[in-house]
Each structure stands twice: as C-alpha cells, then as structure tokens.
Design an enzyme around this catalytic site. Structure first.
Site, mmCIF file in Angstrom:
data_model
loop_
_atom_site.group_PDB
_atom_site.id
_atom_site.type_symbol
_atom_site.label_atom_id
_atom_site.label_comp_id
_atom_site.label_asym_id
_atom_site.label_seq_id
_atom_site.Cartn_x
_atom_site.Cartn_y
_atom_site.Cartn_z
ATOM 1 N N ASP A 22 0.825 -1.212 0.000
ATOM 2 C CA ASP A 22 0.000 0.000 0.000
ATOM 3 C C ASP A 22 0.861 1.265 0.000
ATOM 4 O O ASP A 22 1.990 1.260 0.482
ATOM 5 C CB ASP A 22 -0.926 -0.019 1.229
ATOM 6 C CG ASP A 22 -2.077 0.975 1.100
ATOM 7 O OD1 ASP A 22 -2.360 1.429 -0.027
ATOM 8 O OD2 ASP A 22 -2.689 1.294 2.132
ATOM 9 N N HIS A 39 2.288 3.415 -8.902
ATOM 10 C CA HIS A 39 2.136 1.984 -9.189
ATOM 11 C C HIS A 39 3.338 1.482 -9.993
ATOM 12 O O HIS A 39 3.870 0.411 -9.723
ATOM 13 C CB HIS A 39 0.840 1.720 -9.963
ATOM 14 C CG HIS A 39 -0.400 2.146 -9.225
ATOM 15 N ND1 HIS A 39 -0.638 1.801 -7.919
ATOM 16 C CD2 HIS A 39 -1.468 2.894 -9.611
ATOM 17 C CE1 HIS A 39 -1.804 2.316 -7.537
ATOM 18 N NE2 HIS A 39 -2.321 2.990 -8.540
ATOM 19 N N LEU A 133 10.846 -20.151 -5.137
ATOM 20 C CA LEU A 133 9.755 -19.385 -4.528
ATOM 21 C C LEU A 133 8.452 -19.503 -5.331
ATOM 22 O O LEU A 133 8.464 -19.396 -6.559
ATOM 23 C CB LEU A 133 10.165 -17.908 -4.458
ATOM 24 C CG LEU A 133 9.111 -16.930 -3.932
ATOM 25 C CD1 LEU A 133 8.940 -17.084 -2.427
ATOM 26 C CD2 LEU A 133 9.492 -15.489 -4.283
HETATM 27 C C1 IPE Z 1 -5.419 -2.647 -0.110
HETATM 28 O O1 IPE Z 1 -5.081 -1.324 -0.312
HETATM 29 C C2 IPE Z 1 -5.445 -3.364 -1.424
HETATM 30 C C3 IPE Z 1 -4.150 -3.573 -2.049
HETATM 31 C C4 IPE Z 1 -2.987 -3.239 -1.563
HETATM 32 C C5 IPE Z 1 -4.189 -4.231 -3.336
HETATM 33 P P1 IPE Z 1 -6.212 -0.189 -0.449
HETATM 34 O O2 IPE Z 1 -5.491 1.091 -0.621
HETATM 35 O O3 IPE Z 1 -7.177 -0.570 -1.494
HETATM 36 O O4 IPE Z 1 -6.928 -0.281 0.973
HETATM 37 P P2 IPE Z 1 -7.813 0.788 1.753
HETATM 38 O O5 IPE Z 1 -8.924 1.193 0.833
HETATM 39 O O6 IPE Z 1 -6.938 1.942 2.098
HETATM 40 O O7 IPE Z 1 -8.274 0.067 2.975
HETATM 41 C C1 IPE Z 2 -1.656 0.296 -3.344
HETATM 42 O O1 IPE Z 2 -1.430 1.669 -3.391
HETATM 43 C C2 IPE Z 2 -1.885 -0.290 -4.709
HETATM 44 C C3 IPE Z 2 -3.279 -0.710 -4.956
HETATM 45 C C4 IPE Z 2 -4.231 -0.696 -4.087
HETATM 46 C C5 IPE Z 2 -3.597 -1.161 -6.298
HETATM 47 P P1 IPE Z 2 -2.617 2.715 -3.382
HETATM 48 O O2 IPE Z 2 -2.996 3.017 -4.786
HETATM 49 O O3 IPE Z 2 -3.716 2.245 -2.515
HETATM 50 O O4 IPE Z 2 -1.898 3.973 -2.732
HETATM 51 P P2 IPE Z 2 -2.507 4.988 -1.661
HETATM 52 O O5 IPE Z 2 -3.032 4.161 -0.522
HETATM 53 O O6 IPE Z 2 -3.587 5.740 -2.357
HETATM 54 O O7 IPE Z 2 -1.364 5.839 -1.262
HETATM 55 MG MG MG Z 3 -4.086 2.443 -0.544
#
Ligand code: IPE
Ligand code: IPE
Ligand code: MG
Length: 248
Positions: A22, A39, A133
């Site tokens: 995240d 990303h 892995l």
């Molecule tokens: C969780 O992250 C999902 C992934 C890392 C793929 P999100 O960014 O979607 O989670 P929330 O919405 O902050 O809980």
């Molecule tokens: C995690 O990073 C990747 C996915 C959920 C696909 P985020 O896109 O949720 O990044 P933040 O949480 O907005 O910083």
């Molecule tokens: Mg996120």
C-alpha cells in the site's frame, strides 16, 4: 555492526509471507507525479522483495496487488493498473524464470480483462516447472470473496454426496480456499502506515504475526523485508497457550 541479513536467523524463516502493498498513490503525490507513477515504481519493490524472499528460502510470497474493492476506483486508474500488470508480466517473466520462481494467482480472475488473463496464464505456464519461490498474486481478491467461493464449492460437494456435513471442520474447509495448497502465512506485512487488513486473507491470518511499517510501497526493498522478518523472529507465537508451556 551486523548487516540486516547477518541479523536474520536463517533457521527461522517464515514459509509463507503475505504483503499488503500500500501507499503507491501517496508516494506519487509526494513526488508530484500522477498516481499511476506510484504503481509503476512499485514494480521495482516487487522485484526486490521477490529476489530477497527467494534468496533466504521463503516458500510462498503472497502479494495483494488488486482487491475486489479496487474495481471501484476511477476507470482511468483501473485501466492503467491492468495495463501495468500486462506490461510487468511481459517484462519480468524471463528474470523470474532465471530465479527459479513459480507464479500462481488467487482471486476472482474470471472478471479480469481477457488480455490480462491470457498473459497471466502464459507466465504461469512458462514458470510451472520451477522449484523455488512460489509467487502468489492476489488479483481481484478479497478474503470475503475467498470464503464465499469456498462455501459455494463445499455446498456443491455436499449436494453431490462427495462429502457429508458431519465431516466439515477447519481442515476440510481450508482445502476449499484459494490458498489450499499453502501453509497459512506466519507473517503479514502492510506498508504505508495503515493499520487494517482491507479484506485481504481473513481466514488464513488467524494466527499470523502482523508487521506494519510507515514506508510507502515504492520505497520498500528486500532489506525492509528482512527487517520485518527479524521483527517476526523476536515474537513469541503462543497459539493460545501460556508462555511457560512453550518454554518447558
Ligand atoms: C489494499 O489497499 C489493497 C491492495 C494493496 C491491493 P487499499 O489502498 O485498497 O486499501 P484501503 O482502501 O486503504 O483500505
Ligand atoms: C496500493 O497503493 C496499490 C493498490 C491498491 C492497487 P494505493 O494506490 O492504494 O496507494 P494509496 O493508498 O492511495 O497511497
Ligand atoms: Mg491504498
């Protein structure tokens, strides 16, 4: 001073590590870039962590890459993520193969775009004979989806008299989950300073050790993975017992 890999207890490496990757969007914002750049930069972190996990003999690494709920993001971001996935699979397959990595996917892949499924299947097939892995991508995944999906298949087996209701227990149930062939993760890591599970593995993390770090995913590297494992190695896993029971 010992390096982080010297501080790792090589005899106590988790067999299965799960990561909620995240913070990509916040990383991009911090660098004044569009979210998708976050990303894109996260791919380097995946590369580093896969390499590190392989080096120290982790058997399964499950990465939460796209959740059921992430389908609700703006279409532009969802499309960009799908495109990035296709590109990353193409670009990484050879390197994964060199590193003896296998690939598997968990989640509701049937609703992913055809091109993504095609590339994923190609990559899974190309790496299927590797013995190192097992890299597990959680795509279009949620823990609740996994449990409901398991229940559907379980009920079908009861209806077809393959199993009886009386035989249903924890062990049997977990064979219906998407992680059936894997041990439960000993360690779950979440980056970006959020303290929640966000519908990731729910059943499977019943007794996982949780490690939270403020690092944003695109800044996370194998050294951070090793630090998380050292943290794990300093925990006492009691599984409901008393500390005295474990040491006697
Ligand atoms: C969780 O992250 C999902 C992934 C890392 C793929 P999100 O960014 O979607 O989670 P929330 O919405 O902050 O809980
Ligand atoms: C995690 O990073 C990747 C996915 C959920 C696909 P985020 O896109 O949720 O990044 P933040 O949480 O907005 O910083
Ligand atoms: Mg996120």
């Amino acid at each position: 001073m010992k390096t982080v890999s010297e501080r790792l207890d090589k005899n106590n490496i988790p067999k299965h590590i799960a990561i909620i990757m995240d913070g990509n969007g916040r990383w991009a914002a911090k660098h004044g870039k569009p979210r998708i750049m976050g990303h894109e930069n996260g791919v380097e972190s995946v590369r580093s962590v896969v390499e590190g996990a392989g080096e120290i003999g982790v058997k399964h690494l499950t990465l939460y890459a796209f959740s059921t709920e992430n389908w609700d993001r703006p279409k532009k971001e969802v499309d960009a993520l799908m495109g990035l996935l296709v590109h990353a699979i193409e670009a990484e397959t050879d390197e994964l193969n060199k590193n003896n990595v296998r690939l598997s996917v968990i989640g509701n892949v049937a609703i992913m775009p055809e091109e993504v499924r095609h590339k994923l299947n190609g990559c899974i097939d190309a790496l299927k004979n590797n013995s190192g892995l097992n890299l597990v991508l959680a795509l279009s995944y949620s823990g609740q989806w996994d449990i409901v999906n398991a229940v559907k298949h379980l009920v079908a087996d009861v209806q077809q008299n393959k199993i009886t209701q009386e035989t249903i227990n924890n062990e049997l149930f977990q064979n219906y989950l998407s992680t059936a062939k894997m041990p439960a993760p000993e360690l779950l890591i979440r980056t970006s300073g959020e303290y929640r599970i966000s519908n990731f593995l729910l059943w499977q993390i019943a007794y996982s050790e949780l490690h939270f770090t403020n690092k944003l995913w695109p800044d996370f590297r194998k050294q951070d993975l090793f630090e998380a494992i050292i943290d794990y190695q300093n925990r006492e896993r009691r599984f409901g017992k008393t500390s005295e029971q474990l040491t006697s």
